[in-house]
Design an enzyme around this catalytic site. Structure first.
Site, short mmCIF file in Angstrom:
data_model
loop_
_atom_site.label_atom_id
_atom_site.label_comp_id
_atom_site.label_asym_id
_atom_site.label_seq_id
_atom_site.Cartn_x
_atom_site.Cartn_y
_atom_site.Cartn_z
N TYR A 145 15.52 -24.89 27.16
CA TYR A 145 16.40 -23.73 27.36
C TYR A 145 17.00 -23.29 26.03
O TYR A 145 16.98 -22.11 25.68
CB TYR A 145 17.50 -24.05 28.37
CG TYR A 145 18.45 -22.89 28.56
CD1 TYR A 145 18.08 -21.79 29.33
CD2 TYR A 145 19.71 -22.88 27.95
CE1 TYR A 145 18.93 -20.71 29.49
CE2 TYR A 145 20.56 -21.80 28.11
CZ TYR A 145 20.17 -20.72 28.88
OH TYR A 145 21.02 -19.65 29.02
N LYS A 149 16.22 -19.67 24.05
CA LYS A 149 17.25 -18.70 23.70
C LYS A 149 17.32 -18.48 22.19
O LYS A 149 17.68 -17.39 21.73
CB LYS A 149 18.60 -19.13 24.27
CG LYS A 149 18.64 -19.06 25.79
CD LYS A 149 18.27 -17.67 26.32
CE LYS A 149 18.36 -17.55 27.81
NZ LYS A 149 18.01 -16.20 28.31
#
Length: 238
Positions: A145, A149
């Site tokens: 994750y 990002k």
């Protein structure tokens, strides 16, 4: 009337973007997998809404969506769809992680790349890619994750520089913890008090319209970003 398109519009931050833009007078194109939730949202808003159900984990679906969106004079594109997963890297699901790459990275990349030329040709508009405070540092037990990002942030910064001098603004929204169902889906909890989705989105839109490239809605995350530039990498990864 100007049109805004929001992916991941069926809940959380995406739903809040839809509400606030609708009350600003924008007609909307709402994109997500959950048609029922999109229909309920559309029925509650004061402006016209088009619903497109799409699985953004599918490259073919993303390309089809991009082709549909090119037919409209979209003024704002918000690449909001995304999800996370928590756990040790050697134990988390590869299948789920590949879906995360497809949604968080590939879908954002495809839609930005396919629609940006039309924005530049019209010499106006805004593309807002929803990144995260996670983009500023490594994330043990949340590895993919955080990495996804970071990709969104760096892609946005680079494309924003290329678009400089046109009427198009490309921005990255980097919130910390926000009051949505994200943590439940990811299987984690936040150690800090989250801000409301309403407040986060209101700030994001205000800064987007002011052509800010990196948008951080809280002082705590702005300080964390500065710390991430100063502290050694091994400390950031703790």
């Amino acid at each position: 009337m100007a049109i805004a398109c929001i992916t991941g519009a069926s809940s959380g931050i995406g739903m809040e973007f839809a509400k606030q833009l609708s009350f600003m007078g924008y007609n909307l194109i709402l994109v997500a997998r959950n048609r029922k939730a999109l229909k309920e949202l559309a029925d509650s808003l004061p402006t016209k809404c088009m619903i497109i159900t799409c699985d953004l984990a599918s490259e073919d679906s993303c390309r089809t969506l991009a082709d549909k969106l090119k037919k409209y004079n979209i003024r704002i594109l918000i690449n909001n769809a995304g999800f996370g997963d928590v756990g040790a890297f050697c134990e988390t699901s590869l299948s789920k992680e590949l879906d995360m790459i497809d949604v968080n990275v590939k879908a954002t990349h495809i839609l930005t790349k396919e629609l940006l030329p039309g924005f530049i040709k019209r010499d106006c508009g805004y593309i807002l890619n929803v990144a995260s405070a996670a983009a500023f540092m490594p994330g043990p037990y949340f590895a993919l994750y955080y990495a996804s990002k970071a990709f969104v942030l760096r892609l946005t910064q680079s494309v924003a520089r290329e678009a400089k001098g046109t009427g198009v603004t490309v921005s990255a929204f980097c919130p910390g913890s926000v009051e949505t169902e994200f943590n439940t889906v990811a299987g984690t909890s936040s150690s800090s008090k989250p801000i409301s989705a309403e407040k986060a989105v209101r700030y994001a839109l205000k800064k987007m319209f002011r052509k800010k490239i990196i948008i951080i809605p809280t002082l705590k995350i702005r300080i964390a970003r500065i710390a991430a530039k100063i502290l050694p990498e091994n400390i950031l990864a703790e």
